[in-house]
Scaffold this active site. Sequence first.
Site, PDB file in Angstrom:
ATOM      1  N   GLU A  40       0.583  -1.446   0.212  1.00 11.97           N
ATOM      2  CA  GLU A  40      -0.243  -0.070   0.148  1.00 11.97           C
ATOM      3  C   GLU A  40       0.781   1.274  -0.727  1.00 11.97           C
ATOM      4  O   GLU A  40       1.537   1.384   0.621  1.00 11.97           O
ATOM      5  CB  GLU A  40      -0.667  -0.124   1.230  1.00 11.97           C
ATOM      6  N   ARG A  65       0.664  -2.289  12.803  1.00 12.20           N
ATOM      7  CA  ARG A  65      -0.318  -3.343  11.442  1.00 12.20           C
ATOM      8  C   ARG A  65      -0.630  -2.735  10.258  1.00 12.20           C
ATOM      9  O   ARG A  65      -1.818  -2.948   9.638  1.00 12.20           O
ATOM     10  CB  ARG A  65      -0.969  -4.057  12.707  1.00 12.20           C
ATOM     11  N   CYS A  70       7.519  -0.792  -1.956  1.00  9.83           N
ATOM     12  CA  CYS A  70       9.478  -2.057  -1.889  1.00  9.83           C
ATOM     13  C   CYS A  70      10.049  -1.803  -0.215  1.00  9.83           C
ATOM     14  O   CYS A  70      10.389  -2.659   0.270  1.00  9.83           O
ATOM     15  CB  CYS A  70       9.089  -2.029  -3.370  1.00  9.83           C
ATOM     16  N   HIS A 108      13.697   0.331  -7.108  1.00  6.68           N
ATOM     17  CA  HIS A 108      12.656  -1.355  -6.441  1.00  6.68           C
ATOM     18  C   HIS A 108      14.147  -1.800  -5.915  1.00  6.68           C
ATOM     19  O   HIS A 108      15.068  -1.969  -5.787  1.00  6.68           O
ATOM     20  CB  HIS A 108      12.581  -1.719  -7.813  1.00  6.68           C
ATOM     21  N   ASP A 124      10.451 -11.625  -2.953  1.00  8.67           N
ATOM     22  CA  ASP A 124      10.212  -9.808  -3.230  1.00  8.67           C
ATOM     23  C   ASP A 124       9.327  -9.949  -2.472  1.00  8.67           C
ATOM     24  O   ASP A 124       7.459 -10.244  -3.091  1.00  8.67           O
ATOM     25  CB  ASP A 124      10.017  -9.561  -4.365  1.00  8.67           C
TER      26      ASP A 124
END
Length: 277
Positions: A40, A65, A70, A108, A124
């Site tokens: 998210e 939580r 990435c 990334h 990943d």
Amino acid sequence: MNSAEVDAYLSRLGVDHPAWPTVDVLRELHVRHLQTVPFENLSIHLGEEIVLEEKRLLDKLVGARRGGFCYELNGAFGALLTALGYEVALLAGRVYGGEGRLGIPYDHLALRVRTVDGGEWLADVGFGAHSHFPLALEARGAQEDPGGVFRVVEAGPDEAGVRGGHQVPQAADLDVEANGRPVYRLETRPRVLRDFVAGAWWQSTSPASHFTRSLVCSRVTQDGGRITLSGRTFKTTAPDGTKEERELGTDVEVLTAYRERFGIELERVPEVREPGV
């Protein structure tokens, strides 16, 4: 990461403390991470600071939580794997975009993981829809996965005509492909988390970043499908690829979906913010 933090992270994933850092344990941790910790970008649109430091990542993913993108997801997961005895290296990647063009450097973050029972694995948990299980990094054939058919291949020259690592074969850049299409290119030189700060800043502030132009919250489901909340559109993808969508009309419905489907408690509905606002 201390033992209490490790236990809290494993509790978040719903798994017991493993006896050994094996391939099978890595596979379980990987898929459980995808099922429990959402991919998210809500922090960008809630005005929350993104800090690439281990404690801050644990506070967000475990304490609050939440999920992340990435740099946060793989950054935290790499720290957990290291604490469990795996040999982990952070790898920088560049994502393929339109017309096959590569994105910015440090676009990334992915993980190279070595296990006690041999082999190197590409882990990943921070790319959204991707492989459910780690990929064999040294294999060059097709790798079947619930997320599709993947390949890891030696990369060719980039747009400047440069072929990474060409003088040191074992350090050559690698292309990760999904269902016949290149997804991202990895450098094999290990990095440290702070190397990715500039990439994370660009992704969270640039008008050219897709993260600043849209909202996403997504996770793998227990049956191998996926659920995604994009703004106010709730999408369900079955394991066979069948998709359903419905619009959530009220703020209460949106906040309930975040809470009940992703485990995220929010005080207000995030809305796409103009970069710099």
